[in-house]
Design a protein around this motif. Structure first.
Motif, PDB file in Angstrom:
ATOM      1  N   LYS A  93     -21.404 -13.505   0.400  1.00 22.29           N
ATOM      2  CA  LYS A  93     -22.628 -12.917  -0.160  1.00 22.29           C
ATOM      3  C   LYS A  93     -22.899 -13.333  -1.607  1.00 22.29           C
ATOM      4  CE  LYS A  93     -22.541  -8.943   2.963  1.00 22.29           C
ATOM      5  NZ  LYS A  93     -22.466  -7.461   3.085  1.00 22.29           N
ATOM      6  N   PRO A  94     -21.886 -13.358  -2.488  1.00 20.12           N
ATOM      7  CA  PRO A  94     -22.179 -13.813  -3.863  1.00 20.12           C
ATOM      8  C   PRO A  94     -22.723 -15.232  -3.913  1.00 20.12           C
ATOM      9  CG  PRO A  94     -20.085 -12.662  -3.779  1.00 20.12           C
ATOM     10  CD  PRO A  94     -20.511 -12.861  -2.364  1.00 20.12           C
ATOM     11  N   ALA A  95     -22.140 -16.123  -3.115  1.00 18.26           N
ATOM     12  CA  ALA A  95     -22.629 -17.509  -3.101  1.00 18.26           C
ATOM     13  C   ALA A  95     -24.044 -17.587  -2.549  1.00 18.26           C
ATOM     14  CB  ALA A  95     -21.680 -18.386  -2.286  1.00 18.26           C
ATOM     15  N   LEU A  96     -24.319 -16.834  -1.487  1.00 13.96           N
ATOM     16  CA  LEU A  96     -25.669 -16.817  -0.919  1.00 13.96           C
ATOM     17  C   LEU A  96     -26.682 -16.292  -1.931  1.00 13.96           C
ATOM     18  CD1 LEU A  96     -24.997 -15.559   2.731  1.00 13.96           C
ATOM     19  CD2 LEU A  96     -25.609 -17.869   2.012  1.00 13.96           C
ATOM     20  N   PHE A  97     -26.262 -15.306  -2.715  1.00 16.46           N
ATOM     21  CA  PHE A  97     -27.174 -14.768  -3.720  1.00 16.46           C
ATOM     22  C   PHE A  97     -27.531 -15.834  -4.752  1.00 16.46           C
ATOM     23  CE2 PHE A  97     -27.676 -13.048  -8.003  1.00 16.46           C
ATOM     24  CZ  PHE A  97     -28.787 -12.232  -7.830  1.00 16.46           C
ATOM     25  N   TRP A  98     -26.528 -16.510  -5.312  1.00 17.25           N
ATOM     26  CA  TRP A  98     -26.786 -17.466  -6.380  1.00 17.25           C
ATOM     27  C   TRP A  98     -27.526 -18.709  -5.892  1.00 17.25           C
ATOM     28  CZ3 TRP A  98     -26.767 -16.348 -11.255  1.00 17.25           C
ATOM     29  CH2 TRP A  98     -25.952 -15.329 -11.737  1.00 17.25           C
ATOM     30  N   VAL A  99     -27.298 -19.098  -4.659  1.00 15.87           N
ATOM     31  CA  VAL A  99     -27.884 -20.352  -4.178  1.00 15.87           C
ATOM     32  C   VAL A  99     -29.239 -20.143  -3.511  1.00 15.87           C
ATOM     33  CG1 VAL A  99     -27.487 -22.369  -2.705  1.00 15.87           C
ATOM     34  CG2 VAL A  99     -25.583 -21.319  -3.897  1.00 15.87           C
ATOM     35  N   ILE A 100     -29.473 -18.979  -2.906  1.00 13.78           N
ATOM     36  CA  ILE A 100     -30.736 -18.746  -2.194  1.00 13.78           C
ATOM     37  C   ILE A 100     -31.572 -17.676  -2.892  1.00 13.78           C
ATOM     38  CG2 ILE A 100     -31.792 -18.021  -0.040  1.00 13.78           C
ATOM     39  CD1 ILE A 100     -29.501 -19.171   1.469  1.00 13.78           C
ATOM     40  N   VAL A 101     -31.031 -16.477  -3.040  1.00 16.44           N
ATOM     41  CA  VAL A 101     -31.824 -15.360  -3.554  1.00 16.44           C
ATOM     42  C   VAL A 101     -32.208 -15.578  -5.017  1.00 16.44           C
ATOM     43  CG1 VAL A 101     -31.856 -12.874  -3.963  1.00 16.44           C
ATOM     44  CG2 VAL A 101     -30.703 -13.793  -1.932  1.00 16.44           C
ATOM     45  N   PHE A 102     -31.255 -16.017  -5.834  1.00 15.02           N
ATOM     46  CA  PHE A 102     -31.532 -16.178  -7.261  1.00 15.02           C
ATOM     47  C   PHE A 102     -32.660 -17.187  -7.533  1.00 15.02           C
ATOM     48  CE2 PHE A 102     -30.711 -18.367 -11.299  1.00 15.02           C
ATOM     49  CZ  PHE A 102     -30.843 -17.316 -12.174  1.00 15.02           C
ATOM     50  N   PRO A 103     -32.613 -18.421  -7.005  1.00 11.64           N
ATOM     51  CA  PRO A 103     -33.726 -19.346  -7.298  1.00 11.64           C
ATOM     52  C   PRO A 103     -35.062 -18.866  -6.755  1.00 11.64           C
ATOM     53  CG  PRO A 103     -32.239 -20.273  -5.658  1.00 11.64           C
ATOM     54  CD  PRO A 103     -31.559 -19.073  -6.219  1.00 11.64           C
ATOM     55  N   LEU A 104     -35.060 -18.209  -5.587  1.00  5.58           N
ATOM     56  CA  LEU A 104     -36.323 -17.700  -5.044  1.00  5.58           C
ATOM     57  C   LEU A 104     -36.882 -16.592  -5.933  1.00  5.58           C
ATOM     58  CD1 LEU A 104     -35.685 -17.572  -1.184  1.00  5.58           C
ATOM     59  CD2 LEU A 104     -36.611 -19.425  -2.573  1.00  5.58           C
ATOM     60  N   ALA A 105     -35.999 -15.710  -6.417  1.00 10.32           N
ATOM     61  CA  ALA A 105     -36.456 -14.609  -7.277  1.00 10.32           C
ATOM     62  C   ALA A 105     -36.984 -15.129  -8.606  1.00 10.32           C
ATOM     63  CB  ALA A 105     -35.310 -13.623  -7.501  1.00 10.32           C
ATOM     64  N   VAL A 106     -36.264 -16.065  -9.226  1.00 12.10           N
ATOM     65  CA  VAL A 106     -36.710 -16.604 -10.515  1.00 12.10           C
ATOM     66  C   VAL A 106     -37.991 -17.413 -10.348  1.00 12.10           C
ATOM     67  CG1 VAL A 106     -36.095 -18.119 -12.433  1.00 12.10           C
ATOM     68  CG2 VAL A 106     -34.371 -16.601 -11.451  1.00 12.10           C
ATOM     69  N   ALA A 107     -38.089 -18.184  -9.268  1.00 13.77           N
ATOM     70  CA  ALA A 107     -39.312 -18.951  -9.016  1.00 13.77           C
ATOM     71  C   ALA A 107     -40.507 -18.024  -8.821  1.00 13.77           C
ATOM     72  CB  ALA A 107     -39.128 -19.849  -7.785  1.00 13.77           C
ATOM     73  N   THR A 108     -40.287 -16.916  -8.115  1.00 10.09           N
ATOM     74  CA  THR A 108     -41.361 -15.933  -7.936  1.00 10.09           C
ATOM     75  C   THR A 108     -41.768 -15.329  -9.266  1.00 10.09           C
ATOM     76  OG1 THR A 108     -40.529 -15.408  -5.717  1.00 10.09           O
ATOM     77  CG2 THR A 108     -42.029 -13.825  -6.732  1.00 10.09           C
TER      78      THR A 108
END
Length: 449
Positions: free
Chosen positions: A16-31
């Motif tokens: 989960k931590p890796a999924l957050f940094w690689v998928i959720v984090f860039p999508l959230a910052v891009a949004t």
């Protein structure tokens, strides 16, 4: 080896931590970037400025002025129609030697040049003026006081068009009709067009005074039209970039480096001194090299797919264009994720570091290196530009900067030469990281299990 690949892949998908940094984090910052700065580029577009047109006696004597304003406002003058009555803009050859015909033809040439420049640069007519006809300077000033216009156009006693803007525009204040940046850009473009009109009109009259026979020459008027149409909007890059594109590319550079967490986990779980799973893998019949290769490939697959999702979101949801080079961008992501996995393999192979410390480096290193790619705002972007000009060697050894440069190469260059060169540098980095990892893992020995 296949079983190890599948199990590593499943483990990565549960991380989960890796999924957050690689998928959720860039999508959230891009949004977040898209929500805060999505309309920033529109502030630099040319939009029509509301201006009053003083159609007094001077204006009516300047027979080409109305044709010029009609060209700027996107209206036509067929059958003499326009904002108001004007002199004929289609003077015949029998009047070619008169000053009135000369001024008219010069203005028509100027107006034609203005229309062609706007049409050729953007594919559509570019309107600079939203004109309102008035009959006196007092009425023009009243429209400014009533905030219905931002200024007015008039003609002086010499036949020159004069642009007058309101004090609010001159002092940098905004007007309810347009944003400040839009208005200032349009006013600057309008000033250049008016200056070109006045210079062309004055030059034409001087030439006809010294050589009246030139008025009968078609090539003379054609040459005037060629001069007025010399200015064209162009771009020095592959296509017109978005004002916020650099921040999105810096975000991809950071997200790429955070993907090295997959490779770090793949290596540490194969080390007997870091986990019970590492002990079992050490005594397994499958060689360590085969385990590491399977873990590396699984990590590369996960990180590559995750970054492709981020790239697709930035391109199609946030609307950051790539100039038709989406396949090259996808290749850039896959190559960047390969380098990140190689970097993670080297970090994971460092001896005498616990798994928690290596995991912490997964976020610490990308955050630190991203400072020099411009991700953290205007100061960071200025720092990145300063490094590129004064210390380019530092950018060459910064993996995050090299990943960001991949997208710069796609955006700013007509050819793929710089893109290939950056790819070669990333492959060289990957080779160095993998060689260092192999050396450290090869020297690793255990007294007991």
């Amino acid at each position: 080896m296949w079983s190890t690949f599948v199990m590593t892949l499943k483990t990565n998908l549960r991380n989960k931590p890796a999924l957050f940094w690689v998928i959720v984090f860039p999508l959230a910052v891009a949004t977040l970037l898209n929500g805060m700065f999505g309309d920033l580029a529109s502030g630099y577009e040319i939009k029509a400025v509301p201006l009053a047109v003083v159609q007094d006696a001077n204006w009516k004597r300047a027979v080409g002025a109305q044709t010029f304003v009609n060209a700027l406002s996107g209206t036509t003058t067929s059958n003499g129609a326009g904002l108001g009555a004007t002199g004929s803009s289609a003077a015949g050859s029998d009047a070619a030697g008169s000053d009135q015909s000369a001024g008219t033809k010069a203005a028509d040439s100027e107006a034609a040049g203005t229309e062609s420049a706007g049409t050729e640069s953007s594919g559509t007519d570019m309107r600079l003026v939203d004109a309102t006809a008035v009959t006196s300077l007092d009425q023009a000033r009243q429209t400014i006081a009533g905030a219905t216009t931002d200024g007015y156009l008039s003609v002086d006693g010499s036949g020159r068009i004069v642009l007058t803007v309101s004090a609010a525009i001159a002092n940098g204040s905004t007007n309810a009709s347009e944003s400040a940046s839009n208005t200032h850009i349009t006013i600057a473009a309008l000033g250049e067009a008016i200056d070109l009109y006045n210079r062309t009109d004055t030059l034409t009259r001087q030439l006809l005074d010294t050589n009246p026979q030139a008025a009968a020459s078609r090539s003379f008027w054609t040459s005037l039209n060629d001069i007025t149409g010399m200015t064209r909007e162009t771009t020095l890059t592959n296509f017109k970039p978005d004002a916020m594109a650099r921040y999105y590319y810096a975000l991809l550079g950071m997200s790429c480096l955070t993907a090295m967490g997959y490779a770090i986990s793949a290596v540490t779980t194969a080390q007997a001194n870091l986990s019970a799973l590492g002990i079992r893998r050490t005594v397994a019949p499958l060689s360590r090299s085969a385990q590491l290769i399977a873990g590396f490939l699984a990590s590369w697959l996960c990180s590559g797919l995750s970054l492709l999702i981020a790239l697709a979101y930035i391109r199609y949801v946030c609307g950051i264009a790539l100039g038709g080079r989406e396949p090259a961008a996808a290749l850039a992501v896959l190559l960047a994720s390969f380098m990140a996995c190689a970097f993670g393999t080297m970090i994971g192979a460092i001896p005498k570091l616990s798994h928690s410390v290596k995991t912490g480096l997964t976020s610490a290193i990308p955050c630190a290196l991203s400072l020099f790619t411009g991700l953290y705002g205007g100061f960071a972007m200025s720092l990145s530009d300063w490094i590129a000009r004064n210390a380019p060697a530092f950018g060459l050894i910064n993996p995050a900067q090299q990943v960001t440069d991949l997208f710069y190469d796609i955006l700013y260059y007509d050819g793929y030469g710089p893109f290939v060169a950056t790819c070669a540098r990333l492959l060289a980095m990957s080779a160095v990281f993998l060689i260092a990892a192999v050396v450290m893992l090869k020297e690793e020995r255990y007294e007991h299990l």
